[in-house]
Design an enzyme around this catalytic site. Structure first.
Site, mmCIF file in Angstrom:
data_model
loop_
_atom_site.group_PDB
_atom_site.id
_atom_site.type_symbol
_atom_site.label_atom_id
_atom_site.label_comp_id
_atom_site.label_asym_id
_atom_site.label_seq_id
_atom_site.Cartn_x
_atom_site.Cartn_y
_atom_site.Cartn_z
ATOM 1 N N HIS A 190 0.836 -1.205 0.000
ATOM 2 C CA HIS A 190 0.000 0.000 0.000
ATOM 3 C C HIS A 190 0.875 1.261 0.000
ATOM 4 C CE1 HIS A 190 -3.580 2.407 1.522
ATOM 5 N NE2 HIS A 190 -2.580 3.171 1.933
ATOM 6 N N GLU A 191 1.870 1.286 0.863
ATOM 7 C CA GLU A 191 2.705 2.486 0.973
ATOM 8 C C GLU A 191 3.509 2.724 -0.302
ATOM 9 O OE1 GLU A 191 1.971 4.437 3.120
ATOM 10 O OE2 GLU A 191 0.961 3.124 4.538
ATOM 11 N N HIS A 194 1.611 4.286 -3.116
ATOM 12 C CA HIS A 194 1.483 5.746 -3.095
ATOM 13 C C HIS A 194 2.597 6.384 -3.925
ATOM 14 C CE1 HIS A 194 -1.937 6.305 -0.522
ATOM 15 N NE2 HIS A 194 -1.413 5.655 0.498
ATOM 16 N N TYR A 205 -4.539 14.285 -3.064
ATOM 17 C CA TYR A 205 -4.878 13.507 -1.876
ATOM 18 C C TYR A 205 -5.988 14.167 -1.064
ATOM 19 C CZ TYR A 205 -3.718 9.963 1.599
ATOM 20 O OH TYR A 205 -3.748 8.881 2.451
ATOM 21 N N GLU A 214 -6.010 6.388 -2.412
ATOM 22 C CA GLU A 214 -6.024 5.390 -1.342
ATOM 23 C C GLU A 214 -6.423 4.013 -1.868
ATOM 24 O OE1 GLU A 214 -5.400 4.691 1.851
ATOM 25 O OE2 GLU A 214 -4.144 6.424 1.513
ATOM 26 N N ASP A 286 -12.688 15.669 7.816
ATOM 27 C CA ASP A 286 -11.618 14.886 8.430
ATOM 28 C C ASP A 286 -10.968 13.982 7.382
ATOM 29 O OD1 ASP A 286 -12.064 15.951 10.934
ATOM 30 O OD2 ASP A 286 -13.415 14.354 11.567
ATOM 31 N N HIS A 292 -9.686 7.709 3.428
ATOM 32 C CA HIS A 292 -9.604 6.305 3.867
ATOM 33 C C HIS A 292 -10.972 5.704 4.124
ATOM 34 C CE1 HIS A 292 -5.531 7.777 4.817
ATOM 35 N NE2 HIS A 292 -5.153 6.547 4.550
#
Lengths: 382, 179
Positions: A190-191, A194, A205, A214, A286, A292
């Site tokens: 996942h990271e 990005h 983002y 995401e 938020d 997410h």
């Protein structure tokens, strides 16, 4: 139109030679395949296996695919001109401080460290590199052999992992809710994903484009894990971050791609807030506009399409998602940085037409998946 | 419950009460309630708008004593964390009503750059600030004057006084589950 009258672009479709399936995106020159076939001596058994398989595939078709790849922004000429694509990893230790990068503790040629987080990060980077190269012919995050960097032991009781624009960073967790974040291969994938998005579509983002950013990271994270385990779509858990929670937590993982909103229900964490379709879309300031949370919607579209198609998810649904993100023959431009869900859905359908044909099962499964989650409607062309 | 009474003031947080109170009034101008602006005309920095002292403090100087003792002169600060790989996070709340506590928290509040533009206000920044899966802190202060201020601070910019404020609220505050 029957499948026998597919447009020429279907030449890009996975060719088969006898019973040996070649991977559709594995577009690598023969000299390189020969080198890669030896790669298992260097700890890359999957790369080696894939290379051996591709060496057996029809050379003429491979030339076709190479030609197509030249037009693909994701595969710059340097890939062909430069030396063999080789993973280059360095792991750093932040020593529980919050300054980066920390102290280098394991390089590509080093033996495993006496630190499980270091070794998990190292192996996870390798597994992600292998998926990108084997499934999509992509040499690292930038398509040009970018060295892969990770920092572990970031902060104290730090309950997160993130991509800082240059490297992946992992906390150890607080030990009460979260354990160490390197424990999940899907999170490592996942990271790094990005980074792929950063070098390609550059999805902004926040809001829907952020949720797509995401979601693509979850897609790639799931694919890295499935690829490493040799799992087919129908065998996969479709969980992101399985194994990160301590035993005290009532939950399976951070997210479920196939059943968004069901990953956990816990006194401390609350209930998994992800919506499974557009009817549940969350409007919030938020979390960068719920990136997410609303990623659950495109996540489910991917899981639906991939499981309907079956087989290795990176070969069909995954290939199409990747094409839409980076641009590909027949769908030449990556999605725009501010893409909405609807625009990304349209891009995947276009990419599926280009790669597999307008009447292909891939195109129809992907179109249907977007309709199921409420992103496409009867107003959209099939 | 959303408040936690009798939180001790953080050690070392007590600064000059007079400065703190005056500063609070001045910087509250950014989120000024419409009605407050009438007298304070724009509330330039250094001006002395009333902070709940309409009834019991006629002077234009900041009150440094009595009025902050009044019942209802309670200060509440919430810090909510969102973002991160999970997307949701806990919220911490601290409430102070004793004068010394209020003043020490106020001095901390006043040291924060509330008037700096929020990165979130410049959308392009979201793409270039760097990275993904970072935490975002939403900080809200409910002043004794009943005025409210808030700021959204990404983890990458959580340094200096913001970091002090958030760390102290986390340490002293009551934590609620993720939302």
């Amino acid at each position: 139109m029957s499948s026998s009258t597919r447009p020429p672009a279907s030449a890009l479709h996975c060719p088969t030679t006898g019973s040996v399936p070649a991977r559709p995106g594995f577009i690598v020159p023969p000299y390189l395949l020969a080198r890669l076939a030896e790669a298992d001596a260097h700890g890359m058994p999957r790369a080696a296996e894939a290379a051996r398989r591709s060496l057996l595939a029809d050379p003429a078709l491979r030339v076709e695919r190479e030609r197509a790849a030249v037009a693909t922004p994701a595969a710059p000429a340097s890939v062909w001109a430069a030396a063999t694509p080789t993973v280059r990893r360095t792991i750093f230790d932040a020593g529980n401080a919050e300054s980066l990068p920390g102290r280098p503790v394991r390089d590509e040629t080093d033996a495993p460290a006496d630190d499980v987080a270091v070794n998990e990060a190292f192996e996870g980077l390798g597994a992600t590199y292998a998926l990108l190269l084997e499934a999509f012919g992509r040499d690292s995050v930038d398509g040009a052999g970018l060295p892969l960097l990770a920092t572990v032991h970031y902060g104290r009781d730090y309950d997160n992992a993130f991509w800082d624009g240059e490297r992946m960073v992992f906390g150890d967790g607080d030990g009460e809710v979260f354990g160490r974040f390197t424990a999940s291969l899907s999170v490592i994938g996942h990271e790094l994903a990005h980074g792929v998005t950063q070098y390609t579509a550059g999805l902004v983002y926040e809001g829907q484009s952020g949720a797509l950013n995401e979601s693509f990271s979850d897609v790639l994270g799931a694919l890295v894990e499935q690829h490493q385990r040799g799992q087919r779509a129908e065998e996969a858990s479709w969980l992101i971050g399985e194994g990160l929670f301590t035993e005290a937590v009532q939950g399976r993982a951070l997210r479920s791609m196939s059943e968004p909103g069901t990953a956990y229900d816990d006194d401390v964490l609350g209930k998994d807030p992800q919506p499974a379709d557009m009817a549940g879309y969350v409007d919030t300031r938020d979390d960068n506009g719920g990136v997410h949370l609303n990623s659950g919607i495109p996540n489910r579209a991917f899981a639906l399409a991939a499981t309907e198609l079956g087989g290795f998810a990176w070969e069909r649904a995954g290939r199409v998602w990747y094409d839409a993100l980076v641009g590909a023959p027949g769908a030449p431009a990556p999605v725009s940085p501010r893409a909405t869900f609807a625009e990304f859905a349209a891009a995947t359908v276009t990419a599926a037409h280009a790669r597999f044909g307008a009447e292909s099962t891939e195109a129809s499964a992907i179109d249907r998946a977007w309709r199921t989650v409420g992103v496409r409607s009867d107003d959209d062309p099939r | 419950m959303t408040t936690h009474d009798d939180d001790p003031a953080p050690p070392g947080a007590a600064r000059g009460a007079e400065q703190a109170t005056g500063g609070a009034a001045a910087t509250a101008a950014r989120d000024a309630e419409p009605h407050r602006g009438g007298a304070a005309t724009g509330a330039a920095p250094g001006s002395r708008p009333a902070t709940g002292d309409d009834s019991d403090s006629a002077g234009s100087e900041p009150a440094t004593g009595d009025d902050s003792d009044a019942a209802g002169s309670e200060l509440r600060i919430t810090v909510a964390r969102s973002g991160g790989l999970l997307g949701t996070g806990p919220r911490w709340t601290v409430t102070a009503s004793a004068e010394a506590d209020v003043d020490s928290w106020l001095s901390l509040v006043e040291s924060c750059p509330w008037d700096a533009p929020e990165p979130g206000d410049a959308p392009a920044a979201a793409a270039t600030v760097g990275g993904a899966d970072r935490f975002v802190y939403t900080i809200r202060v409910f002043l004794p004057s009943a005025e409210e201020r808030d700021a959204r601070v990404p983890e990458q910019r959580l340094d200096g006084p913001w970091r002090d404020l958030v760390d102290r609220v986390k340490d002293a505050g009551h934590a609620e589950p993720h939302r």
